[in-house]
Design an enzyme around this catalytic site. Structure first.
Site, short mmCIF file in Angstrom:
data_model
loop_
_atom_site.label_atom_id
_atom_site.label_comp_id
_atom_site.label_asym_id
_atom_site.label_seq_id
_atom_site.Cartn_x
_atom_site.Cartn_y
_atom_site.Cartn_z
N CYS A 141 3.13 5.52 11.01
CA CYS A 141 3.62 5.27 9.65
C CYS A 141 5.10 5.64 9.63
O CYS A 141 5.47 6.75 9.99
CB CYS A 141 2.85 6.11 8.63
N ARG B 34 -2.81 5.50 14.26
CA ARG B 34 -1.88 5.01 13.24
C ARG B 34 -0.46 5.47 13.51
O ARG B 34 -0.23 6.57 14.01
CB ARG B 34 -2.31 5.51 11.87
#
Length: 127
Positions: free
Chosen positions: A104, A102
């Site tokens: 972010c 991920r």
């Protein structure tokens, strides 16, 4: 050969792009913001409400390809305010139990003034 994703269970694209593209068994889904797939309107005013709607939209895209959150290999998350990071993570963790890779980031603005957006790459099998 490319296959284009088109499901009425997720919001239609609001620009010159598709909901997603499948290439060699990998789905590249466009970023999802908290829009109702029925009305096209923003759902919720809080990060909790909007993140839940985003996850429902991601779920609809995954299900359109007979996939689930555990098939996701990479996400990119965009937040309008990094102060929402912890709350967003709580909602994110309920769905992405397989813990995909991920990124972010906080961004200056998101479409329609929403608070979050999530795009995913998932393994959906061979075409």
């Amino acid at each position: 050969m490319l296959k284009y994703v088109d499901t009425k269970n997720a919001p239609a694209a609001i620009g010159p792009y598709s909901q997603g593209i499948i290439c060699n068994g990998i789905a590249f889904f466009s970023g999802q913001i908290p829009l109702s797939p029925i009305t096209g309107e923003v759902v919720g005013t809080t990060i909790e409400e909007q993140a839940e709607q985003v996850m429902q939209n991601v779920k609809a895209l995954l299900e359109s390809q007979n996939a689930s959150f555990t098939d996701v290999v990479k996400t990119t998350c965009f937040l309008a305010d990094m102060g929402d990071f912890s709350t967003f993570n709580e909602i994110y963790a309920k769905y992405f139990t397989g813990k995909p890779a991920r990124s972010c980031v906080a961004v200056k603005d998101l479409p329609k003034g929403v608070l979050c957006e999530v795009e995913v790459i998932a393994s959906v099998g061979e075409e």
